[in-house]
Design an enzyme around this catalytic site. Sequence first.
Site, short mmCIF file in Angstrom:
data_model
loop_
_atom_site.label_atom_id
_atom_site.label_comp_id
_atom_site.label_asym_id
_atom_site.label_seq_id
_atom_site.Cartn_x
_atom_site.Cartn_y
_atom_site.Cartn_z
N LYS A 127 51.94 49.40 -92.80
CA LYS A 127 52.28 48.24 -91.96
C LYS A 127 53.21 48.63 -90.82
O LYS A 127 53.10 48.11 -89.72
CB LYS A 127 52.95 47.15 -92.81
CG LYS A 127 51.96 46.29 -93.56
CD LYS A 127 52.67 45.16 -94.27
CE LYS A 127 53.39 45.67 -95.50
NZ LYS A 127 53.91 44.59 -96.37
N ARG B 194 46.05 53.61 -104.52
CA ARG B 194 45.98 52.85 -103.27
C ARG B 194 44.61 53.00 -102.64
O ARG B 194 43.93 54.00 -102.85
CB ARG B 194 46.98 53.41 -102.24
CG ARG B 194 48.41 53.23 -102.55
CD ARG B 194 49.22 53.94 -101.47
NE ARG B 194 49.30 53.16 -100.25
CZ ARG B 194 50.20 52.21 -100.05
NH1 ARG B 194 51.09 51.92 -100.97
NH2 ARG B 194 50.23 51.54 -98.92
N GLU C 210 55.29 41.84 -99.17
CA GLU C 210 56.53 41.74 -98.41
C GLU C 210 56.14 41.17 -97.05
O GLU C 210 55.27 41.74 -96.38
CB GLU C 210 57.10 43.15 -98.26
CG GLU C 210 58.54 43.18 -97.90
CD GLU C 210 59.03 44.64 -97.78
OE1 GLU C 210 59.91 44.86 -96.97
OE2 GLU C 210 58.50 45.52 -98.49
P1 ATP Z 1 52.57 49.21 -96.52
O1 ATP Z 1 52.80 50.57 -97.08
O2 ATP Z 1 51.30 49.04 -95.80
O3 ATP Z 1 53.72 48.68 -95.75
P2 ATP Z 1 53.43 47.86 -98.85
O4 ATP Z 1 53.08 48.46 -100.14
O5 ATP Z 1 54.82 48.02 -98.39
O6 ATP Z 1 52.35 48.30 -97.80
P3 ATP Z 1 53.53 45.19 -99.74
O7 ATP Z 1 53.55 43.96 -98.94
O8 ATP Z 1 54.74 45.56 -100.50
O9 ATP Z 1 53.09 46.34 -98.80
O10 ATP Z 1 52.28 45.17 -100.71
C1 ATP Z 1 51.94 44.10 -101.54
C2 ATP Z 1 51.08 44.61 -102.66
O11 ATP Z 1 49.92 45.25 -102.11
C3 ATP Z 1 51.79 45.64 -103.50
O12 ATP Z 1 51.57 45.32 -104.85
C4 ATP Z 1 51.16 46.94 -103.12
O13 ATP Z 1 51.12 47.80 -104.21
C5 ATP Z 1 49.76 46.51 -102.68
N1 ATP Z 1 49.23 47.44 -101.69
C6 ATP Z 1 49.77 47.77 -100.51
N2 ATP Z 1 49.04 48.70 -99.87
C7 ATP Z 1 47.98 48.97 -100.68
C8 ATP Z 1 46.86 49.84 -100.59
N3 ATP Z 1 46.68 50.64 -99.54
N4 ATP Z 1 45.98 49.85 -101.60
C9 ATP Z 1 46.15 49.05 -102.67
N5 ATP Z 1 47.18 48.21 -102.81
C10 ATP Z 1 48.10 48.16 -101.85
MG MG Z 2 56.17 47.42 -100.17
#
Ligand code: ATP
Ligand code: MG
Length: 567
Positions: free
Chosen positions: A280, A270, A43
């Site tokens: 983020k 994660r 995202e």
């Molecule tokens: P955040 O919680 O940091 O805002 P998010 O999951 O909202 O992260 P996205 O941009 O939606 O961020 O993530 C893109 C991809 O990265 C998704 O498939 C998500 O599952 C993966 N991802 C995000 N954070 C992690 C993490 N800490 N470990 C492994 N994969 C992750």
């Molecule tokens: Mg997300």
Amino acid sequence: MSEETTKEKEESKPSISFIEQFIIEDLKEGKNDGRIHTRFPPEPNGYLHIGHAKAICLDFGMAQKFGGKCNLRFDDTNPVKEEVEYIDSIKEDIRWLGFDWEEREFYASDYFGKLFDFAIDLIKRGLAYVDDQPADVISAQKGTLTQPGVISSFRKRSVAENLDLFYRMNEGEFEEGSRVLRAKIDMSSPNMLMRDPIIYRILKSPHHRTGEKWKVYPMYDFAHGQSDYFEGITHSLCTLEFEVHRPLYDWLIDQLKTSDYRPRQIEFNRLNLTYTMMSKRKLLELVLEGKVNGWDDPRMPTLCGLRRRGYTPESIRRFIDLIGYTKFEAINDVLLLEHAVREDLNIRVPRVFGVLDPLKVTITNYPRDKVEEVEIINNPEDESMGKRKVPFCNEVLIEREDFMENPPHKFFRLAPGAEVRLKGAYIIKCDSFRKNEKTGVVEEVFCTYDPATRSGGGTSDKKVKGTLHWVSARHAIDAEVRLYDRLFDHEDPAGQKDDDYRKFLNPDSLKILSDCKLEPSLRFAKPFDKFQFQRLGYFCVDYDSTKDHLVFNRTVSLKDTWAKMKK
Ligand code: ATP
Ligand code: MG
């Protein structure tokens, strides 16, 4: 972490992950005609962090391993929080990590038309309705795990009325928040996400790609699964928190699909790291509140921060490999990440002399006007990195902590009467020293050298216990060195009760040393060049660095606590 659990972890790590096993099974069963197609779906509402690297390595890694493809797809369903700056940085970081999506750069917004049509289709089939209640009421009606939800009075709306309202929502006729479109699924489902989830909302902000075209936007959950479907994704790899979303994605795809094909979602744990946090939203707060100097502050767990700190893509990929993929949430030890970068830099970067806190040593029996060039091996781990010449004269600088007036037992460095080797040069003996009368600080140490002890050519076989790094005082160049420590002094700053990670910020996470002296060969070092400063650690040139003002970031010190723990 105790020795045993560490060891267990390493040994029990399967050589291939459960995800890989699933993929192999699917291939054996001939699913999707043997196609493997994954995607990384960020995202664009922040910079990528090392947690994302875990997902990237898996998504692109599985595609690579099985001769498949991996798309980059921006899940850009929220025009309010998303910015082009983030899109550019995300692309840069993925490339830097070593992966390539070729021409397959997609956006969930590419599918806004298709998704809108699908929503219309659901309405026509009596599977979606417009709800006029505000979000807080809808949410209060969701019920609990033990109680079914309350059925909205708008659930009975006619197809015609729903269609009319939904079109008008998209014309901009209604205020944000005044109406939503909900899927009509099951208000008493044990899975709360199936209780008539909101699938469309009114948002009047322009979108970075579709401009003013839409006034309604799909919810993430309505866009994500279908985007995978539209792209022909075979394996949707995502983190564990999406496990409960899977029935909803499946339900939606059931309404959409025209063949047996559907993406297979597989969830994994994660990446969490000690002494930092991965959200983020919270990282953005640190940036906006000036707690750090931007997203790429070398203390940040972002990929651009780690890059600036001196991490290599190889070391990050290696770390991800070491921690593996499981079904259990855990917090990974940052010591392992540091271990991985040390191992990588150890064999790749030259070892040079830099003195962070200089103390002058005058060699009284060395001719004043003489300068010798001593030859030093760049990296004993790799002969092909060659040798270099370093100037030596009667005035050298050593690390202040390498001299002690009253040393404790087993201090094998410089002290009155003691002998040490200046690495690559000679053995010197300390005869006396001079203190500042007022402050009591030692300002100069006087030594004599033994000409027969020259490294690699001397006739003497004298041995000493201590070897010090040094620079020639007359030839050394100036540098600023930034020493970093953990950004937080709590292992899990974001996981605490009152959710105030700010109170765990480490006040000593950045220390700037402005009077460092380096060997002259570093004069032409460019941003992102990496070195081992002997006996001190790994350092990387910062992009603030200029020809006239060199700036180095310490990536890590040399002390490998992780390796020690393993022993
Ligand atoms: P955040 O919680 O940091 O805002 P998010 O999951 O909202 O992260 P996205 O941009 O939606 O961020 O993530 C893109 C991809 O990265 C998704 O498939 C998500 O599952 C993966 N991802 C995000 N954070 C992690 C993490 N800490 N470990 C492994 N994969 C992750
Ligand atoms: Mg997300």
